[in-house]
Design a protein around this motif. Structure first.
Motif, PDB file in Angstrom:
ATOM      1  N   HIS A 164     -11.073  10.191 -10.360  1.00 14.56           N
ATOM      2  CA  HIS A 164     -10.400   9.345  -9.366  1.00 14.56           C
ATOM      3  C   HIS A 164     -11.025   7.963  -9.362  1.00 14.56           C
ATOM      4  N   GLN A 165     -10.182   6.939  -9.338  1.00 10.25           N
ATOM      5  CA  GLN A 165     -10.631   5.550  -9.234  1.00 10.25           C
ATOM      6  C   GLN A 165      -9.763   4.838  -8.204  1.00 10.25           C
ATOM      7  N   VAL A 166     -10.364   3.939  -7.450  1.00 13.40           N
ATOM      8  CA  VAL A 166      -9.585   2.993  -6.651  1.00 13.40           C
ATOM      9  C   VAL A 166      -9.445   1.750  -7.505  1.00 13.40           C
ATOM     10  N   GLY A 167      -8.217   1.454  -7.942  1.00 14.89           N
ATOM     11  CA  GLY A 167      -7.989   0.325  -8.837  1.00 14.89           C
ATOM     12  C   GLY A 167      -6.740  -0.426  -8.440  1.00 14.89           C
ATOM     13  N   ASN A 168      -5.612  -0.127  -9.116  1.00 14.98           N
ATOM     14  CA  ASN A 168      -4.325  -0.728  -8.740  1.00 14.98           C
ATOM     15  C   ASN A 168      -3.912  -0.273  -7.353  1.00 14.98           C
ATOM     16  N   SER A 169      -4.306   0.960  -6.985  1.00 12.71           N
ATOM     17  CA  SER A 169      -4.098   1.508  -5.638  1.00 12.71           C
ATOM     18  C   SER A 169      -5.296   2.406  -5.353  1.00 12.71           C
ATOM     19  N   ASP A 170      -5.227   3.198  -4.276  1.00 11.98           N
ATOM     20  CA  ASP A 170      -6.340   4.111  -3.995  1.00 11.98           C
ATOM     21  C   ASP A 170      -6.185   5.447  -4.707  1.00 11.98           C
ATOM     22  N   GLY A 171      -5.175   5.559  -5.616  1.00 17.36           N
ATOM     23  CA  GLY A 171      -4.877   6.860  -6.208  1.00 17.36           C
ATOM     24  C   GLY A 171      -4.939   6.928  -7.719  1.00 17.36           C
ATOM     25  N   ASN A 172      -5.546   5.928  -8.382  1.00 18.65           N
ATOM     26  CA  ASN A 172      -5.604   5.969  -9.853  1.00 18.65           C
ATOM     27  C   ASN A 172      -6.403   7.172 -10.348  1.00 18.65           C
ATOM     28  N   SER A 173      -5.946   7.738 -11.458  1.00 22.00           N
ATOM     29  CA  SER A 173      -6.737   8.719 -12.198  1.00 22.00           C
ATOM     30  C   SER A 173      -6.935   8.225 -13.626  1.00 22.00           C
ATOM     31  N   LEU A 174      -8.152   8.372 -14.129  1.00 24.05           N
ATOM     32  CA  LEU A 174      -8.425   8.248 -15.561  1.00 24.05           C
ATOM     33  C   LEU A 174      -8.456   9.659 -16.124  1.00 24.05           C
ATOM     34  N   VAL A 175      -7.940   9.862 -17.318  1.00 28.71           N
ATOM     35  CA  VAL A 175      -7.966  11.195 -17.936  1.00 28.71           C
ATOM     36  C   VAL A 175      -8.778  11.100 -19.223  1.00 28.71           C
ATOM     37  N   HIS A 176      -9.944  11.766 -19.210  1.00 27.83           N
ATOM     38  CA  HIS A 176     -10.917  11.665 -20.303  1.00 27.83           C
ATOM     39  C   HIS A 176     -10.853  12.932 -21.146  1.00 27.83           C
ATOM     40  N   PHE A 177     -10.409  12.788 -22.391  1.00 30.99           N
ATOM     41  CA  PHE A 177     -10.416  13.895 -23.351  1.00 30.99           C
ATOM     42  C   PHE A 177     -11.748  13.815 -24.088  1.00 30.99           C
TER      43      PHE A 177
END
Length: 307
Positions: A164-177
């Motif tokens: 979870h990241q707060v970036g463009n909004s408070d709900g961004n997710s990064l997905v790390h493979f």
């Protein structure tokens, strides 16, 4: 004769209305041309999709996924709720099948709470709140949310970590493979534009700087800062550590200019007139379309003024 501008360079892209599959590395592929970029991880367990493009392109995306793997689509992860990232959810989820809670031969009760004849849609909790509040097809909403700093899966013999990241909004997710060494980042990195900021939903320019710094921490470069960990951005080509650093540097410079304007009590009109993005406009600037340079400056400055 007038010299042709250096930017933008001529890029090969699929024709409008068509999609193209590009291998990234490891088990991960990128589908371009469907709105936002779509990430696909495929292996023996099935298929995991990050973002689904627009609703209008869902059939083309589905056909492209089938060229990568004929295995069941098990999971969809949404990095954000915006329609160009989640519009294909309903159709692509319906073509999938969640891993059942119990074996098909289990007779002492129902299969479980979820309809197993669709892929499970994963997102950060606030993404579900906004998608459900907007209405639309319930089968396209996330049914598997998280509200912790990260959610982890082992899928296709690979750790898949949603951060979870707060970036463009408070709900961004990064997905790390983690085994393929690929990170799918959604709108946090947009190589075609300044990032869209949803200030009402908790996004802003400072949160973007913080998130991009965190992404740099996760991104390990190879020779001469090129290669190594690869990034699937929301729009644009496959990126690496150096590309993220350049984007972070741009965000930091623009933020500092806006902060200086705030200290001098510049009005919004004065701040726009000062052109805080001028030296980046040749690459990222837009005067038309759904997200213009002016809209970016307005959102970024208002996010700092809120503080």
């Amino acid at each position: 004769a007038a010299q042709a501008p250096v930017w933008p360079p001529k890029l090969e892209a699929p024709a409008p209305g068509q999609v193209q599959v590009l291998p990234v590395q490891g088990q991960v592929y990128m589908i371009v041309g469907a709105g936002a970029n779509v990430t696909v991880q495929a292996g023996d367990d099935g298929v995991l999709v990050v973002d689904t493009g627009t609703a209008a392109m869902a059939d083309k995306v589905l056909a492209a996924i089938r060229t990568i793997s004929r295995k069941p689509i098990r999971y969809i992860v949404n990095t954000i709720e915006w329609p160009e990232y989640s519009g294909g959810n309903e159709k692509i989820a319906a073509a999938g099948e969640i891993i059942p809670f119990r074996e098909a031969t289990y007779t002492a009760g129902p299969q479980g709470a979820l309809d197993i004849k669709k892929a499970s849609v994963i997102s950060y909790l606030t993404v579900f709140h906004r998608m459900s509040a907007a209405g639309g097809a319930e089968n396209g909403w996330p049914d598997n949310t998280y509200s912790t700093p990260q959610k982890r899966l082992s899928f296709n013999d690979e750790p898949v970590v949603m951060l979870h990241q707060v970036g463009n909004s408070d709900g961004n997710s990064l997905v790390h493979f983690r085994k393929s060494d690929v990170i799918s980042v959604g709108p946090m990195l947009d190589l075609d534009s300044y990032p869209r900021l949803d200030v009402k939903a908790g996004g802003g320019i400072q949160t973007m700087v913080d998130s991009l710094n965190h992404l740099i921490d996760l991104t390990v470069p190879a020779k001469n800062s090129e290669g190594g960990t690869l990034i699937v951005p929301g729009h644009g080509r496959i990126a690496d550590h150096a590309e993220v650093v350049l984007y972070r540097d741009m965000m930091t410079v623009i933020r500092d200019r806006l902060q200086d304007g705030a200290k001098r009590n510049l009005t919004m009109a004065q701040m726009k007139a000062a052109k805080p993005t001028l030296d980046y406009d040749a690459r990222y600037g837009k005067t038309t379309g759904p997200w213009t340079t002016e809209m970016f400056v307005e959102a970024a400055y208002s996010s700092l003024m809120k503080k």
